[in-house]
Design a protein around this motif. Structure first.
Motif, PDB file in Angstrom:
ATOM      1  N   GLN A   1       0.845  -1.192   0.000  1.00 15.82           N
ATOM      2  CA  GLN A   1       0.000   0.000   0.000  1.00 15.82           C
ATOM      3  C   GLN A   1       0.882   1.244   0.000  1.00 15.82           C
ATOM      4  O   GLN A   1       2.026   1.183   0.436  1.00 15.82           O
ATOM      5  N   PRO A   2       0.349   2.389  -0.453  1.00 14.82           N
ATOM      6  CA  PRO A   2       1.141   3.625  -0.441  1.00 14.82           C
ATOM      7  C   PRO A   2       1.589   4.016   0.968  1.00 14.82           C
ATOM      8  O   PRO A   2       2.664   4.593   1.147  1.00 14.82           O
ATOM      9  N   VAL A   3       0.754   3.695   1.977  1.00 14.69           N
ATOM     10  CA  VAL A   3       1.127   3.930   3.364  1.00 14.69           C
ATOM     11  C   VAL A   3       0.963   2.598   4.089  1.00 14.69           C
ATOM     12  O   VAL A   3      -0.071   1.960   3.951  1.00 14.69           O
ATOM     13  N   PRO A   4       1.971   2.142   4.847  1.00 14.16           N
ATOM     14  CA  PRO A   4       1.836   0.852   5.539  1.00 14.16           C
ATOM     15  C   PRO A   4       0.881   0.978   6.712  1.00 14.16           C
ATOM     16  O   PRO A   4       1.286   0.973   7.872  1.00 14.16           O
ATOM     17  N   PHE A   5      -0.409   1.085   6.415  1.00 12.43           N
ATOM     18  CA  PHE A   5      -1.417   1.291   7.445  1.00 12.43           C
ATOM     19  C   PHE A   5      -1.620   0.012   8.252  1.00 12.43           C
ATOM     20  O   PHE A   5      -1.745  -1.063   7.687  1.00 12.43           O
ATOM     21  N   SER A   6      -1.664   0.147   9.567  1.00 15.76           N
ATOM     22  CA  SER A   6      -1.797  -1.030  10.428  1.00 15.76           C
ATOM     23  C   SER A   6      -3.128  -1.016  11.185  1.00 15.76           C
ATOM     24  O   SER A   6      -3.360  -0.168  12.039  1.00 15.76           O
ATOM     25  N   HIS A   7      -3.987  -1.993  10.884  1.00 24.74           N
ATOM     26  CA  HIS A   7      -5.223  -2.122  11.662  1.00 24.74           C
ATOM     27  C   HIS A   7      -4.901  -2.521  13.096  1.00 24.74           C
ATOM     28  O   HIS A   7      -5.623  -2.189  14.019  1.00 24.74           O
ATOM     29  N   GLU A   8      -3.812  -3.264  13.270  1.00 31.82           N
ATOM     30  CA  GLU A   8      -3.449  -3.713  14.602  1.00 31.82           C
ATOM     31  C   GLU A   8      -3.239  -2.512  15.538  1.00 31.82           C
ATOM     32  O   GLU A   8      -3.769  -2.476  16.640  1.00 31.82           O
ATOM     33  N   HIS A   9      -2.479  -1.522  15.074  1.00 26.27           N
ATOM     34  CA  HIS A   9      -2.244  -0.346  15.911  1.00 26.27           C
ATOM     35  C   HIS A   9      -3.502   0.482  16.108  1.00 26.27           C
ATOM     36  O   HIS A   9      -3.780   0.953  17.198  1.00 26.27           O
ATOM     37  N   HIS A  10      -4.238   0.665  15.020  1.00 31.42           N
ATOM     38  CA  HIS A  10      -5.369   1.588  15.113  1.00 31.42           C
ATOM     39  C   HIS A  10      -6.602   0.961  15.755  1.00 31.42           C
ATOM     40  O   HIS A  10      -7.332   1.655  16.448  1.00 31.42           O
ATOM     41  N   VAL A  11      -6.844  -0.324  15.514  1.00 31.43           N
ATOM     42  CA  VAL A  11      -8.051  -0.944  16.070  1.00 31.43           C
ATOM     43  C   VAL A  11      -7.761  -1.570  17.443  1.00 31.43           C
ATOM     44  O   VAL A  11      -8.381  -1.212  18.435  1.00 31.43           O
ATOM     45  N   ALA A  12      -6.791  -2.495  17.512  1.00 30.80           N
ATOM     46  CA  ALA A  12      -6.512  -3.135  18.798  1.00 30.80           C
ATOM     47  C   ALA A  12      -5.790  -2.157  19.729  1.00 30.80           C
ATOM     48  O   ALA A  12      -6.088  -2.074  20.909  1.00 30.80           O
ATOM     49  N   GLY A  13      -4.858  -1.384  19.184  1.00 36.23           N
ATOM     50  CA  GLY A  13      -4.066  -0.480  20.014  1.00 36.23           C
ATOM     51  C   GLY A  13      -4.858   0.709  20.520  1.00 36.23           C
ATOM     52  O   GLY A  13      -4.852   1.029  21.703  1.00 36.23           O
ATOM     53  N   LEU A  14      -5.536   1.405  19.606  1.00 36.96           N
ATOM     54  CA  LEU A  14      -6.228   2.640  19.996  1.00 36.96           C
ATOM     55  C   LEU A  14      -7.703   2.415  20.281  1.00 36.96           C
ATOM     56  O   LEU A  14      -8.400   3.305  20.745  1.00 36.96           O
ATOM     57  N   GLY A  15      -8.213   1.226  19.963  1.00 34.71           N
ATOM     58  CA  GLY A  15      -9.623   0.942  20.227  1.00 34.71           C
ATOM     59  C   GLY A  15     -10.576   1.646  19.276  1.00 34.71           C
ATOM     60  O   GLY A  15     -11.727   1.878  19.626  1.00 34.71           O
ATOM     61  N   LEU A  16     -10.114   2.012  18.090  1.00 36.24           N
ATOM     62  CA  LEU A  16     -11.027   2.661  17.140  1.00 36.24           C
ATOM     63  C   LEU A  16     -12.056   1.659  16.626  1.00 36.24           C
ATOM     64  O   LEU A  16     -11.753   0.495  16.427  1.00 36.24           O
ATOM     65  N   ASP A  17     -13.258   2.147  16.406  1.00 38.86           N
ATOM     66  CA  ASP A  17     -14.329   1.326  15.837  1.00 38.86           C
ATOM     67  C   ASP A  17     -14.151   1.331  14.317  1.00 38.86           C
ATOM     68  O   ASP A  17     -13.702   2.323  13.740  1.00 38.86           O
ATOM     69  N   CYS A  18     -14.524   0.226  13.658  1.00 33.36           N
ATOM     70  CA  CYS A  18     -14.409   0.151  12.198  1.00 33.36           C
ATOM     71  C   CYS A  18     -15.079   1.356  11.537  1.00 33.36           C
ATOM     72  O   CYS A  18     -14.620   1.876  10.529  1.00 33.36           O
ATOM     73  N   ARG A  19     -16.211   1.790  12.133  1.00 27.91           N
ATOM     74  CA  ARG A  19     -16.997   2.828  11.479  1.00 27.91           C
ATOM     75  C   ARG A  19     -16.356   4.197  11.556  1.00 27.91           C
ATOM     76  O   ARG A  19     -16.783   5.115  10.874  1.00 27.91           O
ATOM     77  N   PHE A  20     -15.343   4.369  12.410  1.00 27.43           N
ATOM     78  CA  PHE A  20     -14.639   5.646  12.430  1.00 27.43           C
ATOM     79  C   PHE A  20     -14.066   5.905  11.038  1.00 27.43           C
ATOM     80  O   PHE A  20     -14.026   7.037  10.572  1.00 27.43           O
ATOM     81  N   CYS A  21     -13.605   4.855  10.380  1.00 28.84           N
ATOM     82  CA  CYS A  21     -13.005   5.012   9.052  1.00 28.84           C
ATOM     83  C   CYS A  21     -13.902   4.475   7.934  1.00 28.84           C
ATOM     84  O   CYS A  21     -14.019   5.094   6.894  1.00 28.84           O
ATOM     85  N   HIS A  22     -14.505   3.306   8.145  1.00 27.64           N
ATOM     86  CA  HIS A  22     -15.364   2.734   7.095  1.00 27.64           C
ATOM     87  C   HIS A  22     -16.798   3.126   7.413  1.00 27.64           C
ATOM     88  O   HIS A  22     -17.629   2.294   7.759  1.00 27.64           O
ATOM     89  N   ASN A  23     -17.093   4.412   7.288  1.00 26.08           N
ATOM     90  CA  ASN A  23     -18.324   4.875   7.921  1.00 26.08           C
ATOM     91  C   ASN A  23     -19.589   4.645   7.110  1.00 26.08           C
ATOM     92  O   ASN A  23     -20.667   4.942   7.580  1.00 26.08           O
ATOM     93  N   SER A  24     -19.501   4.096   5.914  1.00 29.46           N
ATOM     94  CA  SER A  24     -20.743   3.838   5.186  1.00 29.46           C
ATOM     95  C   SER A  24     -21.136   2.365   5.247  1.00 29.46           C
ATOM     96  O   SER A  24     -22.099   1.955   4.616  1.00 29.46           O
ATOM     97  N   VAL A  25     -20.405   1.575   6.032  1.00 25.10           N
ATOM     98  CA  VAL A  25     -20.589   0.124   5.969  1.00 25.10           C
ATOM     99  C   VAL A  25     -21.980  -0.333   6.387  1.00 25.10           C
ATOM    100  O   VAL A  25     -22.494  -1.325   5.893  1.00 25.10           O
ATOM    101  N   GLU A  26     -22.627   0.424   7.293  1.00 19.46           N
ATOM    102  CA  GLU A  26     -23.940  -0.025   7.766  1.00 19.46           C
ATOM    103  C   GLU A  26     -25.060   0.288   6.793  1.00 19.46           C
ATOM    104  O   GLU A  26     -26.124  -0.309   6.865  1.00 19.46           O
ATOM    105  N   VAL A  27     -24.858   1.267   5.954  1.00 17.04           N
ATOM    106  CA  VAL A  27     -25.988   1.759   5.169  1.00 17.04           C
ATOM    107  C   VAL A  27     -25.795   1.625   3.662  1.00 17.04           C
ATOM    108  O   VAL A  27     -26.698   1.986   2.912  1.00 17.04           O
ATOM    109  N   SER A  28     -24.660   1.158   3.202  1.00 11.53           N
ATOM    110  CA  SER A  28     -24.517   1.094   1.750  1.00 11.53           C
ATOM    111  C   SER A  28     -23.851  -0.201   1.307  1.00 11.53           C
ATOM    112  O   SER A  28     -23.409  -1.005   2.129  1.00 11.53           O
ATOM    113  N   ALA A  29     -23.791  -0.398   0.006  1.00 10.83           N
ATOM    114  CA  ALA A  29     -23.221  -1.624  -0.532  1.00 10.83           C
ATOM    115  C   ALA A  29     -21.727  -1.700  -0.230  1.00 10.83           C
ATOM    116  O   ALA A  29     -21.206  -2.761   0.083  1.00 10.83           O
ATOM    117  N   THR A  30     -21.041  -0.585  -0.340  1.00  7.68           N
ATOM    118  CA  THR A  30     -19.600  -0.577  -0.115  1.00  7.68           C
ATOM    119  C   THR A  30     -19.276  -0.047   1.278  1.00  7.68           C
ATOM    120  O   THR A  30     -19.968   0.833   1.792  1.00  7.68           O
TER     121      THR A  30
END
Lengths: 162, 218
Positions: B49-78
């Motif tokens: 990826q252009p930036v080595p983004f880590s879900h481990e740091h951001h989700v497990a480490g900081l406790g961010l919810d998926c929807r903080f970033c993937h915020n259309s997941v509940e209401v749309s196809a994508t």
């Protein structure tokens, strides 16, 4: 001659074989304009001015859920401003329980979410207007919960605390 | 005239014929099986990826919810990938000088989106919709695995038609309570509601033919 018809027909059929896995449509997550801009002459979907809805239990529950997703990383579950990201070096936001924010109208919280405030980025692209009102209502409830008085407890429950 | 072939040639001929047949069958099997292996489908391969983004740091480490970033997941196809401003919500103040984040800052400064490379990609003739799965109690982990343990994001399941059908035939045992959908570590325990109860809670009717071709091939 007749015998060749079947193989020829089969060959013709083969020409229609195509891998349909990748069809001509937008391939990248590329919006029409850059991330910092809104296409000209457009209004954000659903982003019309709205009024604060009446406070119901449903609204507060929605607000709590949204608050936990979008605000707790910095403002923390209690609203005191010691969230996880602040512990990693983000400038601490003010506590919601200061006199200034307890006196502020609900509209103020809505506006902070829509436009951002100082170091805090706007959330208008992530939180829909109805959800912004829900979060604002939940913050009100949170403020009340941290500054509860005797008067907030109904008379029949008061005995249980004494 | 002496015999051209010695008796042992009988054996050699049989073995050769068998080997040829085996090669043919094996070849066809390989041709059919190969695209279906996890290796060919790039399961568990981290994608550059252009930036080595880590879900481990951001989700497990900081406790961010998926929807903080993937915020259309509940209401749309994508599910949607986060725009640059979402990253800058935090990275305008922390790790502001990190070299790994240079593409993010450049993206904001030059007003061009970061182009992430796709990881999960269904063929375009398949219709998929996130919203319905989230609304009906299917957790992210059922398809994307333990995202919060991924230092680099990878595809966790094969996403073959069989994979989809395995669940569509009987979704009950794979459903989870509403508050655990975004928790990728959740496991069914003894006091979880029974599959039948969950089916009822999400108003899923057993008779509905979720395996009809037109559900996914529209």
């Amino acid at each position: 001659m007749k015998g060749a018809l079947v193989p020829i027909a089969m060959l013709v059929c083969l020409t229609a074989c195509d891998d349909m896995s990748n069809q001509a449509k937008q391939r990248h997550y590329a919006p029409a304009v850059g991330p910092a801009a809104v296409p000209s002459n457009t209004v954000e979907y659903l982003d019309r001015p709205s009024q604060a809805p009446p406070v119901t239990l449903e609204l507060l529950e929605r607000g709590q859920e949204r608050f936990r997703i979008y605000c707790t990383p910095c403002h923390s579950e209690l609203g005191d401003g010691h969230g996880m990201v602040v512990q990693r070096g983000f400038p601490p936001p003010p506590s919601y329980h200061t006199e200034h924010l307890r006196q502020a109208p609900v509209q103020h919280f809505y506006d902070v979410m829509t436009q951002g405030y100082g170091a805090m980025y706007p959330f208008a692209d992530r939180v829909r207007p109805e959800d912004r009102w829900a979060i604002a209502a939940y913050i009100r409830a949170l403020q009340r919960s941290q500054n509860a008085t005797d008067g907030d407890i109904s008379a029949d429950r008061r005995g249980a605390l004494e | 005239m002496p015999a051209i072939f010695r008796p042992s040639a009988n054996l050699a001929a049989a073995v050769t014929l068998l080997a040829l047949a085996g090669l043919g069958v094996g070849g066809v099997a390989l041709w059919w099986l190969w695209p279906r292996t996890d290796y060919a489908r790039h399961v568990r391969w981290p994608v550059g990826q252009p930036v080595p983004f880590s879900h481990e740091h951001h989700v497990a480490g900081l406790g961010l919810d998926c929807r903080f970033c993937h915020n259309s997941v509940e209401v749309s196809a994508t599910a949607g990938l986060p725009p640059t401003t979402t990253c800058m919500t935090c990275h305008s103040q922390i790790w502001t000088n990190a070299a790994v984040l240079a593409p993010v800052r450049l993206s904001l400064a030059s007003d061009t989106p970061i182009a992430w490379n796709r990881i999960n990609d269904l063929p375009d003739y398949v219709y998929f919709n996130h919203g319905i799965h989230i609304a009906k109690g299917v957790g992210c982990a059922s398809c994307h695995g333990e995202v919060d343990r991924m230092a680099l994001t990878y595809k966790a399941s094969s996403l073959t038609m069989q994979f989809c059908l395995d669940c569509h035939r009987d979704p009950g045992p794979r459903l989870r309570p509403k508050d655990q959908i975004f928790n990728t570590q959740w496991q069914r325990t003894a006091d979880t509601a029974s599959p039948a109860a969950l089916m009822g809670e999400y108003h899923l009717r057993n008779g509905r033919r979720l395996t009809d071709c037109s559900i996914c091939h529209r």
